[in-house]
Design a protein around this motif. Structure first.
Motif, PDB file in Angstrom:
ATOM      1  N   GLY A   1       0.795  -1.212   0.000  1.00  0.00           N
ATOM      2  CA  GLY A   1       0.000   0.000   0.000  1.00  0.00           C
ATOM      3  C   GLY A   1       0.830   1.266   0.000  1.00  0.00           C
ATOM      4  O   GLY A   1       0.364   2.329   0.418  1.00  0.00           O
TER       5      GLY A   1
ATOM      6  N   SER B   1      -0.117   4.278  -4.990  1.00  0.00           N
ATOM      7  CA  SER B   1      -1.538   4.243  -5.336  1.00  0.00           C
ATOM      8  C   SER B   1      -1.780   3.302  -6.511  1.00  0.00           C
ATOM      9  O   SER B   1      -0.862   2.982  -7.285  1.00  0.00           O
ATOM     10  CB  SER B   1      -2.022   5.644  -5.700  1.00  0.00           C
ATOM     11  OG  SER B   1      -1.415   6.069  -6.917  1.00  0.00           O
TER      12      SER B   1
ATOM     13  N   ASN C   1      -3.719  -6.630  -2.734  1.00  0.00           N
ATOM     14  CA  ASN C   1      -3.609  -5.248  -3.181  1.00  0.00           C
ATOM     15  C   ASN C   1      -4.991  -4.731  -3.530  1.00  0.00           C
ATOM     16  O   ASN C   1      -5.967  -5.481  -3.605  1.00  0.00           O
ATOM     17  CB  ASN C   1      -2.660  -5.147  -4.380  1.00  0.00           C
ATOM     18  CG  ASN C   1      -3.087  -6.047  -5.518  1.00  0.00           C
ATOM     19  OD1 ASN C   1      -4.029  -5.750  -6.239  1.00  0.00           O
ATOM     20  ND2 ASN C   1      -2.404  -7.187  -5.674  1.00  0.00           N
ATOM     21  N   ASP C   2      -5.079  -3.450  -3.737  1.00  0.00           N
ATOM     22  CA  ASP C   2      -6.354  -2.784  -3.956  1.00  0.00           C
ATOM     23  C   ASP C   2      -7.105  -3.321  -5.175  1.00  0.00           C
ATOM     24  O   ASP C   2      -8.312  -3.569  -5.119  1.00  0.00           O
ATOM     25  CB  ASP C   2      -6.112  -1.275  -4.103  1.00  0.00           C
ATOM     26  CG  ASP C   2      -7.392  -0.482  -4.260  1.00  0.00           C
ATOM     27  OD1 ASP C   2      -8.298  -0.659  -3.435  1.00  0.00           O
ATOM     28  OD2 ASP C   2      -7.484   0.301  -5.220  1.00  0.00           O
TER      29      ASP C   2
ATOM     30  N   HIS D   1      -1.938  -4.459   1.953  1.00  0.00           N
ATOM     31  CA  HIS D   1      -1.927  -3.078   1.449  1.00  0.00           C
ATOM     32  C   HIS D   1      -2.612  -2.115   2.407  1.00  0.00           C
ATOM     33  O   HIS D   1      -2.479  -0.901   2.252  1.00  0.00           O
ATOM     34  CB  HIS D   1      -2.567  -3.007   0.059  1.00  0.00           C
ATOM     35  CG  HIS D   1      -4.035  -3.223   0.025  1.00  0.00           C
ATOM     36  ND1 HIS D   1      -4.607  -4.459   0.243  1.00  0.00           N
ATOM     37  CD2 HIS D   1      -5.077  -2.369  -0.191  1.00  0.00           C
ATOM     38  CE1 HIS D   1      -5.917  -4.355   0.134  1.00  0.00           C
ATOM     39  NE2 HIS D   1      -6.235  -3.100  -0.117  1.00  0.00           N
ATOM     40  N   GLU D   2      -3.318  -2.638   3.400  1.00  0.00           N
ATOM     41  CA  GLU D   2      -3.957  -1.774   4.392  1.00  0.00           C
ATOM     42  C   GLU D   2      -3.105  -1.596   5.647  1.00  0.00           C
ATOM     43  O   GLU D   2      -3.259  -0.599   6.359  1.00  0.00           O
ATOM     44  CB  GLU D   2      -5.322  -2.355   4.780  1.00  0.00           C
ATOM     45  CG  GLU D   2      -6.328  -2.335   3.646  1.00  0.00           C
ATOM     46  CD  GLU D   2      -7.681  -2.909   4.012  1.00  0.00           C
ATOM     47  OE1 GLU D   2      -8.631  -2.729   3.229  1.00  0.00           O
ATOM     48  OE2 GLU D   2      -7.793  -3.558   5.079  1.00  0.00           O
TER      49      GLU D   2
ATOM     50  N   ASN E   1       0.426  -2.037   5.544  1.00  0.00           N
ATOM     51  CA  ASN E   1       1.786  -1.648   5.108  1.00  0.00           C
ATOM     52  C   ASN E   1       2.876  -2.642   5.494  1.00  0.00           C
ATOM     53  O   ASN E   1       4.041  -2.290   5.636  1.00  0.00           O
ATOM     54  CB  ASN E   1       2.151  -0.248   5.634  1.00  0.00           C
ATOM     55  CG  ASN E   1       1.121   0.803   5.275  1.00  0.00           C
ATOM     56  OD1 ASN E   1       0.702   1.580   6.122  1.00  0.00           O
ATOM     57  ND2 ASN E   1       0.676   0.824   4.031  1.00  0.00           N
TER      58      ASN E   1
END
Length: 202
Positions: free
Chosen positions: A47, A50, A107-108, A135-136, A138
């Motif tokens: 994360g 972007s 990941n997002d 990703h939330e 880190n």
């Protein structure tokens, strides 16, 4: 005595095709990930960049690669969520014998695909006491920091914590901190067999 179960997501609950992304990117002459690409991928999983920057990086690498084609290739690793695995985790939740934690490198883009294409996802997520996505938070596996984070955040004793992952590197890292582990092989194992295959620990 095991008090906490920590589960990976991909190829433990959600079926993956780990060769799919590379095969689909190869159609755009992106045949191998360079060291720089691997580094970008890791940052994205943590994360630290972007989604827009991540996509732009790859599009700039290959002129004929569009945002849509890249996203489709990137998400092609994700397949489906077998219903029997949802039943398994829901039954575990009902029994309330263990603290349940999910710990996934993701990941997002992948999670957005899951949210849009896996109708069982909200029910699945609701089964866990803690739901950690790399990703939330880190952190990413196999770095020991991610396991230390989970232990400290939840006041867990490593020897009372059992971790399941389909990647051996991850289970080795966790075991070095004292966690009990199962390196699940998705080609021959299924998470619903946990208590039979690891009966010596339960």
């Amino acid at each position: 005595m095991i008090k906490t179960l920590v589960f990976d997501f991909g190829d433990v609950f959600l079926n993956l095709d780990k060769k799919a992304t590379a095969l689909n990117l190869a159609k755009f002459d992106l045949l191998n990930f360079t060291p720089e690409m691997w580094e970008i991928n890791k940052k994205y999983e943590k994360g630290l960049i972007s989604t827009e920057s991540f996509i732009d990086f790859y599009i700039e690498e290959k002129e004929d690669l569009t945002e849509e084609s890249f996203v489709n290739a990137w998400n092609s690793i994700l397949i489906n969520f077998p219903e029997h695995r949802l039943d398994f985790i829901q039954n575990l939740k009902k029994k309330q014998e263990y603290k349940l934690i999910l710990l996934s490198n993701t990941n997002d883009l992948h999670i957005k695909w899951v949210e849009e294409n896996i109708p069982e996802y909200p029910e699945f997520k609701a089964c866990f006491d803690q739901f950690y996505l790399s990703h939330e938070i880190n952190y990413r596996k196999p770095d020991t920091e991610i396991f230390q984070f989970v232990l400290e955040e939840n006041n867990l004793i490593a020897e009372e914590t059992f971790f399941v992952d389909d990647t051996e590197e991850h289970t080795i890292s966790a075991s070095k901190l004292g966690l009990k582990v199962w390196h699940l092989d998705p080609n021959k194992d299924d998470i619903i067999e946990l208590f039979n295959k690891k009966s010596d620990l339960f």
